[in-house]
Motif scaffolding. Structure first.
Motif, mmCIF file in Angstrom:
data_model
loop_
_atom_site.group_PDB
_atom_site.id
_atom_site.type_symbol
_atom_site.label_atom_id
_atom_site.label_comp_id
_atom_site.label_asym_id
_atom_site.label_seq_id
_atom_site.Cartn_x
_atom_site.Cartn_y
_atom_site.Cartn_z
ATOM 1 N N ALA C 37 3.819 15.180 -17.887
ATOM 2 C CA ALA C 37 3.564 15.719 -16.546
ATOM 3 C C ALA C 37 2.268 15.196 -15.992
ATOM 4 O O ALA C 37 2.173 14.809 -14.807
ATOM 5 C CB ALA C 37 3.547 17.242 -16.623
ATOM 6 N N SER C 38 1.290 15.155 -16.848
ATOM 7 C CA SER C 38 -0.026 14.696 -16.417
ATOM 8 C C SER C 38 0.047 13.241 -16.003
ATOM 9 O O SER C 38 -0.530 12.835 -14.981
ATOM 10 C CB SER C 38 -1.018 14.904 -17.557
ATOM 11 N N LEU C 39 0.777 12.473 -16.765
ATOM 12 C CA LEU C 39 0.902 11.060 -16.444
ATOM 13 C C LEU C 39 1.622 10.892 -15.098
ATOM 14 O O LEU C 39 1.274 10.014 -14.299
ATOM 15 C CB LEU C 39 1.655 10.350 -17.561
ATOM 16 N N ALA C 40 2.577 11.724 -14.897
ATOM 17 C CA ALA C 40 3.289 11.658 -13.612
ATOM 18 C C ALA C 40 2.337 11.968 -12.469
ATOM 19 O O ALA C 40 2.366 11.315 -11.407
ATOM 20 C CB ALA C 40 4.468 12.630 -13.640
ATOM 21 N N GLY C 41 1.492 12.925 -12.688
ATOM 22 C CA GLY C 41 0.552 13.261 -11.631
ATOM 23 C C GLY C 41 -0.345 12.086 -11.314
ATOM 24 O O GLY C 41 -0.660 11.807 -10.150
ATOM 25 N N VAL C 42 -0.724 11.425 -12.341
ATOM 26 C CA VAL C 42 -1.575 10.247 -12.123
ATOM 27 C C VAL C 42 -0.824 9.192 -11.352
ATOM 28 O O VAL C 42 -1.387 8.491 -10.503
ATOM 29 C CB VAL C 42 -2.084 9.700 -13.474
ATOM 30 N N ALA C 43 0.460 9.079 -11.636
ATOM 31 C CA ALA C 43 1.250 8.097 -10.885
ATOM 32 C C ALA C 43 1.241 8.438 -9.402
ATOM 33 O O ALA C 43 1.087 7.566 -8.540
ATOM 34 C CB ALA C 43 2.664 8.065 -11.439
ATOM 35 N N VAL C 44 1.378 9.710 -9.103
ATOM 36 C CA VAL C 44 1.328 10.136 -7.685
ATOM 37 C C VAL C 44 -0.012 9.753 -7.080
ATOM 38 O O VAL C 44 -0.098 9.266 -5.955
ATOM 39 C CB VAL C 44 1.567 11.657 -7.597
ATOM 40 N N LEU C 45 -1.011 9.914 -7.822
ATOM 41 C CA LEU C 45 -2.341 9.586 -7.304
ATOM 42 C C LEU C 45 -2.459 8.085 -7.068
ATOM 43 O O LEU C 45 -3.144 7.650 -6.131
ATOM 44 C CB LEU C 45 -3.407 10.043 -8.293
ATOM 45 N N PHE C 46 -1.813 7.341 -7.920
ATOM 46 C CA PHE C 46 -1.829 5.898 -7.674
ATOM 47 C C PHE C 46 -1.171 5.578 -6.340
ATOM 48 O O PHE C 46 -1.630 4.710 -5.596
ATOM 49 C CB PHE C 46 -1.095 5.166 -8.813
ATOM 50 N N VAL C 47 -0.074 6.282 -6.098
ATOM 51 C CA VAL C 47 0.601 6.044 -4.811
ATOM 52 C C VAL C 47 -0.349 6.376 -3.678
ATOM 53 O O VAL C 47 -0.438 5.655 -2.692
ATOM 54 C CB VAL C 47 1.889 6.881 -4.728
ATOM 55 N N LEU C 48 -1.054 7.463 -3.826
ATOM 56 C CA LEU C 48 -2.010 7.843 -2.775
ATOM 57 C C LEU C 48 -3.036 6.751 -2.554
ATOM 58 O O LEU C 48 -3.573 6.600 -1.452
ATOM 59 C CB LEU C 48 -2.727 9.135 -3.154
ATOM 60 N N LEU C 49 -3.322 6.026 -3.600
ATOM 61 C CA LEU C 49 -4.319 4.966 -3.483
ATOM 62 C C LEU C 49 -3.692 3.656 -3.067
ATOM 63 O O LEU C 49 -4.330 2.605 -3.158
ATOM 64 C CB LEU C 49 -5.019 4.769 -4.838
ATOM 65 N N GLU C 50 -2.448 3.698 -2.637
ATOM 66 C CA GLU C 50 -1.740 2.522 -2.169
ATOM 67 C C GLU C 50 -1.662 1.446 -3.245
ATOM 68 O O GLU C 50 -1.705 0.243 -2.944
ATOM 69 C CB GLU C 50 -2.404 1.967 -0.898
ATOM 70 N N ALA C 51 -1.534 1.903 -4.516
ATOM 71 C CA ALA C 51 -1.285 0.937 -5.591
ATOM 72 C C ALA C 51 0.083 1.256 -6.139
ATOM 73 O O ALA C 51 0.220 1.797 -7.247
ATOM 74 C CB ALA C 51 -2.363 1.057 -6.661
ATOM 75 N N GLY C 52 1.093 0.904 -5.353
ATOM 76 C CA GLY C 52 2.442 1.297 -5.688
ATOM 77 C C GLY C 52 2.921 0.669 -6.983
ATOM 78 O O GLY C 52 3.544 1.322 -7.831
ATOM 79 N N PHE C 53 2.616 -0.589 -7.141
ATOM 80 C CA PHE C 53 3.053 -1.269 -8.346
ATOM 81 C C PHE C 53 2.489 -0.564 -9.579
ATOM 82 O O PHE C 53 3.197 -0.341 -10.562
ATOM 83 C CB PHE C 53 2.603 -2.724 -8.300
ATOM 84 N N LEU C 54 1.235 -0.201 -9.458
ATOM 85 C CA LEU C 54 0.611 0.447 -10.603
ATOM 86 C C LEU C 54 1.262 1.813 -10.859
ATOM 87 O O LEU C 54 1.413 2.220 -12.008
ATOM 88 C CB LEU C 54 -0.884 0.613 -10.374
ATOM 89 N N ALA C 55 1.647 2.478 -9.815
ATOM 90 C CA ALA C 55 2.330 3.751 -10.031
ATOM 91 C C ALA C 55 3.611 3.517 -10.809
ATOM 92 O O ALA C 55 3.938 4.266 -11.763
ATOM 93 C CB ALA C 55 2.617 4.416 -8.695
ATOM 94 N N ALA C 56 4.340 2.473 -10.434
ATOM 95 C CA ALA C 56 5.590 2.196 -11.132
ATOM 96 C C ALA C 56 5.317 1.835 -12.572
ATOM 97 O O ALA C 56 5.981 2.324 -13.508
ATOM 98 C CB ALA C 56 6.320 1.060 -10.416
ATOM 99 N N VAL C 57 4.344 0.984 -12.728
ATOM 100 C CA VAL C 57 3.987 0.603 -14.109
ATOM 101 C C VAL C 57 3.587 1.836 -14.896
ATOM 102 O O VAL C 57 3.949 1.990 -16.071
ATOM 103 C CB VAL C 57 2.822 -0.424 -14.075
ATOM 104 N N GLN C 58 2.839 2.705 -14.266
ATOM 105 C CA GLN C 58 2.416 3.929 -14.951
ATOM 106 C C GLN C 58 3.609 4.674 -15.475
ATOM 107 O O GLN C 58 3.649 5.080 -16.646
ATOM 108 C CB GLN C 58 1.628 4.798 -13.964
#
Lengths: 102, 730, 176
Positions: C37-58
């Protein structure tokens, strides 16, 4: 709109929680989980700085990719180690893996 | 080849012989005696050459053969030693060389060379039955060393070298008296001789030191031939008993003579010295060593008589010298009357005759003293060697008679039987002899010649001329006390000499041993003959001129008198001393023959009953030995054993040492127990270790092996450091 | 309070809460799920930072691989560690202290950063070409090809190492 400081505070908090997990948990796997949290905090920090300070240079994201790779390899090796230790000593409590002592 | 060089070489052969015998040839008897006799022969040859050169040099006293070298550098000058042949040393060299050579040759036969070694004989004891002496080579080494000492003394030109020779002879006397060291009596005698002469030597050394400090030199010519030095010494006060420096020095030096020439009171060693082999007695205690004492006194005559001139009353020193000489002459002669041992008689006779010479020096009769010195050496050596021959003959007779006794009584053979016939017949006791004139004719004739010379038989013997000159000098210079004493001594001398001759040679044999005695070998009798010739002829060189009305010059007087600064005058002729000396001589000889011609075997001494307790006193030698033992020897032993050893050495010195040791030990244990162990070991050593151990034990708890704890610790420390760097000191 | 901020706050709270639960749950399976869950939250935060690829990789790597790996490890080591019993060691207070200190330190550090107060910056130029730029940067000789290659070697080494380490020890009887 979201100040950088919020991201940074969040990353710091996440890092500290991960640190608490590493230092305080008995189970070795739990320690590993704490390490993953810390790495995540690092990544968050990196990307936040990339976005707010130097969005033109892709270095931030590239660095984050490296961190991913490292995190993955480290998790794999660490778990392999834990498995090996578990086989040898039938325990994964970090306290009991204490041969390197007086 | 100047006489000086030859003189330097004279003492050399004997010392070389000594060294070679001791180091190399001591195992070979033949090589050793060849070396010794050969060396002595070479020295004799050199001495005769030098003597001939000396007597053919006119005015030798003014221009003596002298040569010296720097010896001890001291500041600008150096102490020099060297040789001096003036008339006195020339004639002394003459008789020393002859007598020593004769005695060396005699020793070959005396020690039974040529006879096989008896397996029962042991080194350190005399041979039992005529086997060769086990320590043969050693004897020749010692007498060679002795000859070196005497020759050095004679040719020396200064007091130091004389003293060196003096002491060498003292050492050899010690070694040779105790030659048979297995005999307890010999051991005691050797020590007694050395110690007694040492007493004299100490005073002599004081005299030498005083002389050196007063004059700065020890050379004879510089002191004795030097008017000013003698005069200044005679004038300078010494601070002791009112004597002048010359007087005190002379007295001190004379005390050396008293010791060495066995004058009273230091006479006690000479009779005991007869423990040595007879050649030793002849050489050392008749012809040479004791003569050295008199030679020394005669040499220092100018110093002894400093401040005196002919016709004046005698100085204090001279009176002391004359008294001791005359007293000793009479004293020893009385003791000789009561002695049974043939060598003891001769020993006391020597003491007595030396007293004559000393008395002559004391009354200022320089030439007479020197004359008697020379003649006495010859006939006394002859007498001693003759007695040795007699003793040898008696011992052979003993051996032969005990064998006969064993053969005659086969049932009583065995050690006890043989020894019984052997043991208590003393081969040296004259009362066991008798009739030896038939068995030992050559010894008899030579002994009679020597004995008559000793007794002063008129005209034909050397002793007469020399003794008469002393008596004449004493009488004509008015020293009547000395004259009467010496005359009485002469009477006794003649008496005991005839006693000796009668008991030994005349009459009938009193024991089996005497009956089986036989003559000695040629090596022993030839020296006797040579010495006999001198005993007769040596006197004729000194016939006083007044006898022949000046037709025959008194060569001896003029030659020897030249040694002094002023030629001493000859004593004028007077009937009284001549008659006295002839009378006492002939009278004594006759009396002696009469009393002793019919002594039977086992009979006591005929003089014992008439003299009564006096005879016992004489026989006991006036108790001097016992007195010295009580007065000096025992206190010395007490001092050494109790005071020095027990109290001082063990008590004080060892006590101090032990106390120091105990203190050191105690200190050590204090340091150990109170400082070393608790502080150094405990506090510093063990303490440090235990602190480190405790610290380590505490610190090791940090290493739990738990990674998480390490991490926490690391983080906290890093945090502190960082905060310090970044915040506290930015 | 803009919408973005609200989204951020919700995601941040979710992440932090999950992280807290990860480190406090005694039950490891629960803890690993909260990790996800925590990792997922971080992925959302990546999206907020406009690093979509990194969110996917996450999501793919972290959640899809690493978290699964962790769950595997939990299951393989389950027999010994029961869910009951203390799950924190003796020095948890020291750990807490350290964490707080680090947090405080980091905050202090961040306050030094000059850009810390900055709000959203300007839009990214060439926002669509970000991914392509990332890809190219990773193989461009002048840029990040070396770290890329090294990372791949690292992964290879980690893979081999993990295999070797995790191999069962004694294989003599069970060789065939």
């Amino acid at each position: 709109m979201i100040p950088l400081s919020w991201f940074l505070i969040l990353a710091a908090a996440l890092f500290s929680i991960g640190l608490y997990g590493v230092l305080a948990r008995r189970n070795a796997v739990a320690i590993l989980m704490g390490i993953e949290l810390m790495l995540n905090a690092v990544n968050l920090n990196l990307v936040a700085f990339w976005r707010y300070v130097a969005p033109g240079s892709i270095a931030g994201q590239a660095f984050a990719v490296m961190v991913f790779a490292v995190a993955a390899s480290e998790a794999a090796v660490g778990l392999a180690l834990i498995l090996s230790i578990y086989r040898q000593r039938s325990t994964v409590a970090a306290e009991e893996i204490n041969l390197l002592k007086w | 080849m100047t006489p000086e060089l030859l003189t330097w070489l004279i003492p050399l052969p004997p010392i070389l012989a000594f060294a070679v015998i001791v180091l190399l040839t001591h195992r070979s008897n033949r090589l050793s005696h060849t070396l010794a006799v050969g060396a002595m022969f070479v020295s004799w040859g050199l001495a005769m050459t030098v003597f001939w050169a000396a007597i053919t040099t006119p005015e030798l006293g003014q221009r003596p053969f002298a040569s010296s070298i720097d010896w001890l550098p001291s500041g600008v000058e150096a102490l020099r030693i060297g040789i001096l042949i003036d008339p006195l040393s020339a004639i002394t060299l003459f008789f020393v060389a002859w007598t020593c050579l004769a005695i060396f040759v005699y020793s070959i036969g005396y020690h039974n060379y040529g006879k096989p070694r008896d397996p029962a004989d042991r080194a350190g004891l005399p041979p039992h039955k005529g086997g060769i002496e086990p320590m043969y080579a050693r004897f020749f080494a010692f007498i060679s060393l002795f000859a070196f000492g005497m020759l050095t003394l004679v040719i020396s030109d200064n007091l130091l070298l004389l003293f060196v020779g003096w002491e060498i002879m003292g050492l050899c006397s010690y070694l040779l008296i105790g030659f048979w060291y297995g005999k307890d009596s010999a051991k005691k005698a050797m020590v007694k001789a050395f110690i007694t002469t040492r007493v004299g030597d100490v005073f002599m050394l004081l005299g030498i030191a005083y002389l050196y400090s007063a004059t700065g030199t020890l050379n004879y010519r510089e002191i004795l031939f030097n008017e000013e030095v003698l005069h200044s010494l005679a004038e300078a006060p010494s601070g002791v008993l009112g004597m002048s420096a010359a007087g005190l020095i002379g007295l001190l030096l004379f005390l050396g003579t008293v010791g060495k020439s066995a004058q009273w009171p230091l006479h006690v060693w000479l009779p005991d010295a007869m423990e040595g082999p007879t050649p030793v007695s002849a050489m050392i205690h008749a012809a040479t060593m004791v003569s050295a004492g008199v030679y020394f006194a005669v040499r220092f005559f100018p110093l002894l008589t400093a401040g005196w001139a002919e016709g004046e009353p005698l100085t204090v020193t001279m009176r002391v010298v004359a008294f001791i000489g005359a007293f000793t002459a009479l004293f020893a002669a009385t003791i000789a009357l009561a002695q049974r041992d043939i060598k003891r008689v001769l020993a006391y006779s020597t003491i007595s005759q030396l007293g004559y010479m000393v008395a002559a020096v004391g009354i200022g009769a320089y030439v007479a003293a020197a004359f008697h010195l020379v003649t006495h050496a010859f006939f006394k050596a002859l007498l001693f060697l003759g007695s040795g021959s007699v003793i040898h003959g008696m011992e052979h007779g003993l051996a032969a008679s005990s064998t006969n006794a064993a053969q005659a009584m086969p049932g009583q053979e065995g050690p006890a039987g043989v020894h019984k016939a052997h043991a208590h017949v003393d081969a040296q006791d004259m009362f066991n002899m008798g009739g030896l004139r038939r068995k030992m004719p050559r010894t008899f004739v030579t002994f009679v010649i020597g004995g008559f010379a000793l007794a002063g038989f008129p005209l034909l013997t050397a002793g007469f001329w020399s003794k008469d000159e002393i008596l004449a000098d004493a009488f004509t210079n008015g020293h009547l006390a000395v004259f009467l004493t010496l005359a009485a001594a002469a009477l006794l001398t003649a008496f005991y000499t005839m006693r000796q001759i009668t008991l030994t040679f005349l009459g009938e044999p009193r024991t089996e041993a005497a009956r089986h005695a036989h003559e000695s070998t040629a090596t022993m009798t030839v020296p006797l003959l040579v010495l006999a010739v001198f005993s007769v002829a040596a006197g004729w060189v000194g016939i006083p001129e007044s006898w022949t009305g000046g037709r025959v010059p008194n060569w001896f007087h003029s030659f020897v008198g030249g040694t002094l600064l002023e030629h001493p005058p000859a004593a004028p002729f007077h009937w009284a001393p001549l008659l006295t000396s002839v009378g006492v001589s002939l009278g004594g000889l006759l009396l002696g023959w009469l009393v002793y011609r019919r002594v039977a075997a086992g009979a006591p001494d005929p003089a014992r009953k008439p003299l009564g307790f006096v005879y016992t006193v004489l026989e006991r030698k006036y108790g001097f030995d016992e007195f010295y033992d009580w007065a000096f020897v025992r206190p010395a032993y007490w001092f050494a054993e109790t005071f020095s050893y027990l109290w001082i050495d063990r008590g004080v010195i060892d006590g101090i040492l032990h106390a120091v040791a105990r203190t050191a030990l105690r200190l050590g244990s204090i340091f150990r127990n109170y400082f070393d162990k608790p502080v150094v070991n405990g506090l510093m050593g063990d303490g440090t270790a235990s602190v480190v151990k405790w610290a380590g034990r505490q610190l090791r708890a940090v290493q739990t092996g738990r990674v998480q704890q390490y991490l926490i610790a690391g983080l906290i420390v890093t945090g502190i450091l960082l905060s310090y760097v970044l915040v506290v000191r930015p | 309070m803009t919408a973005l901020q609200i989204v951020f706050l919700i995601a941040a709270a979710f992440t932090l809460l999950s992280a807290l639960l990860v480190v406090t749950r005694p039950n490891l399976v629960h803890a690993s799920l909260w990790l996800i869950a925590s990792l997922a939250g971080v992925a959302v935060l990546f999206v907020l930072l406009e690093a979509g690829f990194l969110a996917a990789v996450q999501v793919v790597i972290y959640i899809g691989a690493i978290a699964i790996l962790i769950i595997f490890a939990v299951m393989l080591t389950r027999r010994v560690m029961s869910d009951s019993g203390p799950q924190v060691n003796r020095n948890w207070w020291g750990a807490a202290l350290s964490a707080l200190l680090i947090f405080g330190g980091l905050l202090g550090l961040f306050s030094q950063v000059p850009a810390v107060g900055s709000a959203f910056p300007a839009a990214i130029a060439n926002a669509d070409g970000l991914l392509e730029d990332l890809g190219r940067s990773l193989v461009d000789v002048n840029r990040y090809v070396l770290p890329f290659e090294v990372a791949s070697v690292l992964l290879l080494a980690a893979m081999i190492g993990a295999i070797v380490i995790a191999r069962p020890a004694a294989r003599e009887e069970g060789e065939e």
